[in-house]
Design an enzyme around this catalytic site. Structure first.
Site, PDB file in Angstrom:
ATOM      1  N   ASP A  19      68.615  42.637 -38.952  1.00  0.00           N
ATOM      2  CA  ASP A  19      67.457  43.518 -38.875  1.00  0.00           C
ATOM      3  C   ASP A  19      67.849  44.765 -38.079  1.00  0.00           C
ATOM      4  OD1 ASP A  19      64.814  44.224 -39.338  1.00  0.00           O
ATOM      5  OD2 ASP A  19      64.059  43.209 -37.555  1.00  0.00           O
ATOM      6  N   GLU A  68      69.460  50.119 -39.615  1.00  0.00           N
ATOM      7  CA  GLU A  68      69.511  51.422 -40.313  1.00  0.00           C
ATOM      8  C   GLU A  68      70.577  52.378 -39.739  1.00  0.00           C
ATOM      9  OE1 GLU A  68      66.227  49.187 -41.241  1.00  0.00           O
ATOM     10  OE2 GLU A  68      66.597  50.022 -39.246  1.00  0.00           O
ATOM     11  N   ASP A  97      58.815  46.368 -43.514  1.00  0.00           N
ATOM     12  CA  ASP A  97      57.560  46.136 -42.799  1.00  0.00           C
ATOM     13  C   ASP A  97      56.377  46.694 -43.578  1.00  0.00           C
ATOM     14  OD1 ASP A  97      59.101  44.981 -40.855  1.00  0.00           O
ATOM     15  OD2 ASP A  97      59.105  46.733 -39.538  1.00  0.00           O
TER      16      ASP A  97
END
Length: 989
Positions: free
Chosen positions: A343, A346, A424
């Site tokens: 997670d 990015e 999300d």
């Protein structure tokens, strides 16, 4: 060598040069020989040398793009005939068919994204162009840099990115499947998932202790709801330190894993890239000793704030760092870890407006990846390379098990290492609808193993929303429920008995279909074909099918659902491809479950509805669902192996090709071909021959034998179909939708029991929630497709306060709708709302899109005295009307606020300036503008300077507030406070 376009004045459009590569029908295009030499190595190709090696071919490209060099950008243009449809572009919100859209490939932590968000968590610079004839062409811009993909003009693909990068085209080929198969020869196919990974996954941010995890597992088994995996989010760690476990809440992860394994569950644990900067923390000390961290421009390790506080970040572009990480993963697996969740990769960074690390950070990349480059070059592949390192670490840990990695960030080609989810999302009907197209777009971009957070991550689902989402989510390639901290529980049993029963039925469907899913993944792994596909794949020539967003294909199985809250799937007329499509169910039909159809000419295999994959065995009864075509034939195949490991690579598997043929009144079902070394297990086989309308004929035998079915007469078949249809209709009429429970005021979840009010006129589409602060949730400028404002329901968006304090009265109270005018009924489309802010005061707001100038959104707000006591002289407490919109920054480093102040001074206010307050002669002279240089657009906000006493700018993570403040004073009935202002979007050359 300078190939960037010189002084930025630009070059005239010219045809790109080309050479055939890889295989027939695949071409590489470059601006020139010099540009070809200057291009960076491919990170998307599984073998970067394949892109550099021309092949002999007599085929010429059917479409040659043009290029121009403009302002240090390489602009590539394709032009196709009208009627061409565009798909792909990876992980994107909004519509399935992408004409009219523009996206930017820049991996972004995009919590609560909307349909108009232009950059999400992954980057796929790839477009699938379906021509009017049904022939299909794939276009790949093979660059890791930020890339604009502009599809706003019909039939035109425009790609803009820094030079030099090649364009790779695949086709045109006769079908879109052929294009995706050809793409996979370049960028690779999906890793072969272990079979358990195709079961249902239950997740939560977070299950806070091993006792809670065990409780969740027990409840699944007690309630007989199928599930295979439980996930541990970040709170299992000791102070958010990766590779650690909290000593009080997760004291013995190996014992927890053993308990889960004994109950048929796998355990997946999160690992983020941010490593806590803390001397004495062994992971930090080891990484520092091995010099694996991403560097700042000055050569020192970059430190950014994430969950543990100050963190350093591994440089996954470097083989030394990847090996270091992989060995940490290898040791981590020894705790009984079955899969890993990457997670925040990015990479996400807190407390900075860009939401990521600086673009001038330095990566010491391997030469085959591009060598030493700044972060702007490697940003989009950081997540993919982390997933690769994690995958390789799992391989090191156990060579007899297939790794399972889930990654949030990715790049085209990351399917070689990891599955993905759509980030999300929100617990709304819009996001339920959008999740179908998002899964399909990822599949059309080479990533077949994906799914959304079922039920929505942020916010609280209602029973009907959750049940409906589980119904369709159980048919997605990756099937996981997940929800945010602070929301209500979102397990399948959390919404009442009706919803629980629908969820149980949905997951039983999935588990019965697991033989079919597993076969589809074997085909995807070996050929590059998608698992879930849009229904136009059944007939690419049929324009009716190209924009269908509430149905999709799983091979020859068609899933049709309703994403409308007040209608079940049976109430919607499906758009079906031509040919035979026969409805069936598992005697479980329900308005909140999808309707299933099997294509004529197909056979698919079903298994028993076990509670987890570990319960299944090769001796289980096998069901073959048969749908004959108009010629009385059907074929299908089934892939079987151990469900894990790599024996299938060495022939230890069984592929069975089944065929059914009707001759006269007899249908014969038999095996006509087998592949693999496995012996056929001794098992019963159940044939279900579909007739239509849910009617079917049954026959039993042993697998491997020829089985014959006596067909009834035509009149008897018609009677069977008619009876089945009548029974289905009666059942659906007597089965109600899951109730939408009406929440009490203030109860978590109440916001989703009502639908937002939409103003949709002229250039604008707005969504407003009167019952929470009269908040504008979203402002989308339709001509540009840009969602300037997008928020969660209970905060941010467009708010107004009645005081100078942040979130003072006005932003959360329930407002009443005083007037609602539709455009066709009057001069403008408008909404008037009022909210009681206490002390005898109301905050009144009129939001309008004027008919005589539909380019504008006008907002007239006021604080008015309604029942101020006589003892106060008719005057209220001290109040201030504070307009507080939170605008999204699509490109934070290229956005600024521009205005001329009353005294004539020109201002450009950039994100690094922090908070800025303007008043007096420094106040903007009636307007200011939020500029996005990358979009060449500006959002102009005009206001009456006699009503505005202060203007306030506040930059945050990916957002900016442009606030208007009235004077601070008491009000009476005769002297309200007012701010009247408007928004308009303007474009630049």
């Amino acid at each position: 060598m300078n190939v960037s376009g010189g002084d930025g004045s630009g070059t005239a459009p010219s045809d790109m040069i080309f050479e055939p590569i890889l295989e027939n029908g695949v071409f590489r295009f470059d601006c020139s020989v010099e540009h070809r030499k200057a291009a960076f190595p491919s990170v998307s190709f599984k073998n970067c040398k394949d892109r550099e090696a021309p092949i002999p071919s007599h085929i010429l490209p059917a479409f040659t793009p043009t290029y121009s060099l403009l302002q240090d950008q390489q602009v590539v243009t394709f032009e196709f005939s009208p009627g061409t449809s565009f798909y792909g572009t990876g992980e994107v919100g909004g519509q399935l068919e992408r004409t009219g859209k523009r996206v930017f490939t820049w991996n972004t932590d995009a919590w609560g994204y909307g349909s108009g968000t232009t950059s999400l968590y992954q980057s796929h610079p790839w477009v699938l162009a379906v021509l009017p004839t049904g022939e299909t062409l794939g276009v790949l811009a093979d660059t890791t840099r930020k890339c604009e993909i502009d599809l706003r003009k019909e039939g035109v693909i425009r790609i803009i990115s820094p030079p030099s990068y090649p364009i790779i085209t695949f086709g045109p080929f006769s079908t879109p499947t052929t294009v995706l198969q050809s793409l996979s020869h370049a960028v690779g196919t999906i890793f072969m998932p272990p079979k358990w990974a195709l079961g249902y996954h239950q997740c939560r941010w977070s299950y806070m202790s091993d006792k809670r995890v065990a409780e969740i597992a027990k409840t699944f088994r007690d309630k007989k709801i199928p599930s295979d995996v439980i996930w541990m989010d970040i709170d299992y760690m000791d102070g958010f330190r990766c590779f650690t476990f909290d000593k009080e809440r997760f004291p013995d992860p190996s014992a927890l894993a053993k308990h889960l394994h004994n109950n048929g569950f796998k355990a997946i644990w999160m690992l983020d890239p941010g490593i806590k900067q803390e001397e004495g923390f062994d992971v930090y000390d080891s990484g520092s000793t091995n010099d694996v961290w991403v560097k700042r421009a000055d050569g020192k390790p970059f430190i950014g704030e994430v969950w543990p506080g100050p963190c350093v970040f591994p440089d996954y572009t470097n083989s030394k760092a990847r090996s270091w990480w992989a060995n940490l993963v290898k040791d981590f697996i020894s705790n009984g870890v079955d899969g890993i969740w990457n997670d925040m990769n990015e990479p996400a960074v807190f407390k900075v407006v860009t939401k990521t690390m600086p673009e001038n950070n330095i990566h010491r990349g391997d030469n085959e990846l591009g060598g030493v480059q700044n972060h702007s070059h490697y940003h989009n592949v950081y997540g993919m390379l982390m997933a690769r390192s994690t995958y390789e670490g799992m391989e090191l840990a156990d060579t007899n098990k297939r790794p399972f990695v889930l990654t949030r960030a990715g790049f085209i080609g990351s399917q070689r290492y990891a599955a993905t989810w759509t980030g999300d999302n929100l617990s709304t009907w819009e996001h339920l609808h959008m999740s179908i197209s998002m899964v399909l777009q990822l599949g059309l971009s080479g990533q077949p193993l994906s799914g959304p957070d079922i039920g929505g991550f942020a916010g609280n689902a209602t029973p009907r929303l959750f049940g409906r989402w589980m119904g369709v989510g159980a048919m997605f390639p990756f099937c996981r429920g997940h929800s945010e901290a602070g929301t209500d529980n979102h397990e399948p049993w959390s919404f009442g008995e009706e919803c629980e029963e629908v969820c149980r039925a949905a997951l039983r469907r999935r588990y019965q279909l697991l033989p079919h899913f597993y076969t589809l993944f074997y085909i995807a792994h070996t050929t590059g074909a998608p698992v879930a596909a849009p229904i136009f794949f059944a007939d690419p020539k049929d324009p009716r099918l190209r924009t269908v967003e509430n149905a999709f294909l799983l091979g020859s199985l068609l899933i049709h659902t309703s994403t409308l809250s007040n209608q079940g799937s049976h109430e919607l007329q499906p758009v079906l491809p031509k040919g035979t499509w026969l409805r069936f169910d598992f005697e479980d039909s329900h308005p909140d479950l999808p309707t299933l159809y099997l294509q004529g000419g197909s056979i698919i295999a079903l298994g028993p509805p076990h509670l987890h994959v570990g319960e299944s065995s090769l001796s289980d009864d096998l069901t073959l669902l048969v749908s004959l075509d108009e010629n009385g034939k059907a074929v299908g195949l089934l892939f079987e192996d151990d469900g894990d490991g790599y024996g299938y690579r060495e022939g230890r598997y069984l592929i069975t090709h089944y065929i059914a043929e009707r001759q006269s009144s007899i249908v014969t079902v038999k095996i006509f071909k087998t592949e693999g070394e496995w012996q056929r297990p001794k098992r019963r086989i159940h044939i279900q021959l579909l007739l239509g309308g849910g009617a079917m004929l049954d026959a039993w035998g042993m697998d491997g034998e020829t089985i014959q079915i006596q067909m009834p007469s035509e009149s008897e078949i018609s009677a069977l179909i008619s009876t089945s249809n009548e029974r289905f209709t009666l059942h659906m009429e007597n089965t109600k939708l899951i109730p939408e429970k009406e929440m009490l005021h203030g109860q978590k979840g109440m916001e989703l029991s009502r639908e937002p009010v939409e103003l949709n006129s002229g250039d604008w589409r707005l969504n407003i929630v009167p019952w929470i602060g009269g908040r504008i949730l979203s402002m989308t400028h339709v001509p540009s497709g840009v969602q300037w404002l997008h928020s969660r329901i209970e905060m941010s968006g467009y708010e107004e306060y009645s005081g100078t304090e942040y979130r003072s009265a006005g932003c959360t109270e329930e407002y009443n709708v005083i007037e609602r005018d539709l455009e066709q009924a009057g001069e403008e489309e408008s909404l008037i709302v009022e909210g009681d802010v206490g002390g005898g005061l109301v905050l009144r707001r009129k939001i309008a899109i004027p008919k005589d100038n539909p380019r504008l959104v006008q907002i007239a707000s006021s604080i008015e005295a309604r029942s101020v006591g006589a003892g106060s002289g008719g005057f209220s407490r001290l109040v201030c009307l504070r307009v507080h919109p939170t605008f999204c920054l699509m490109h934070p480093t290229e956005s600024f606020v521009s205005f001329t102040s009353i005294d004539g001074t020109k201002h450009e206010v950039w994100p690094d300036s922090g908070e800025q307050l303007y008043q007096g002669n420094n106040l903007p002279h009636g307007e200011w503008m939020l500029v996005d240089k990358s979009l060449n657009l500006g959002l102009v906000n005009r206001f009456d300077v006699s009503q505005v006493f202060k203007c306030f700018i506040h930059w945050d993570c990916g957002t900016v507030n442009l606030e208007l403040w009235s004077e601070d004073r008491p009000v009476s009935k005769e002297s309200p406070l007012k701010i009247e202002h408007e928004y308009e979007v303007t474009s630049f050359p």
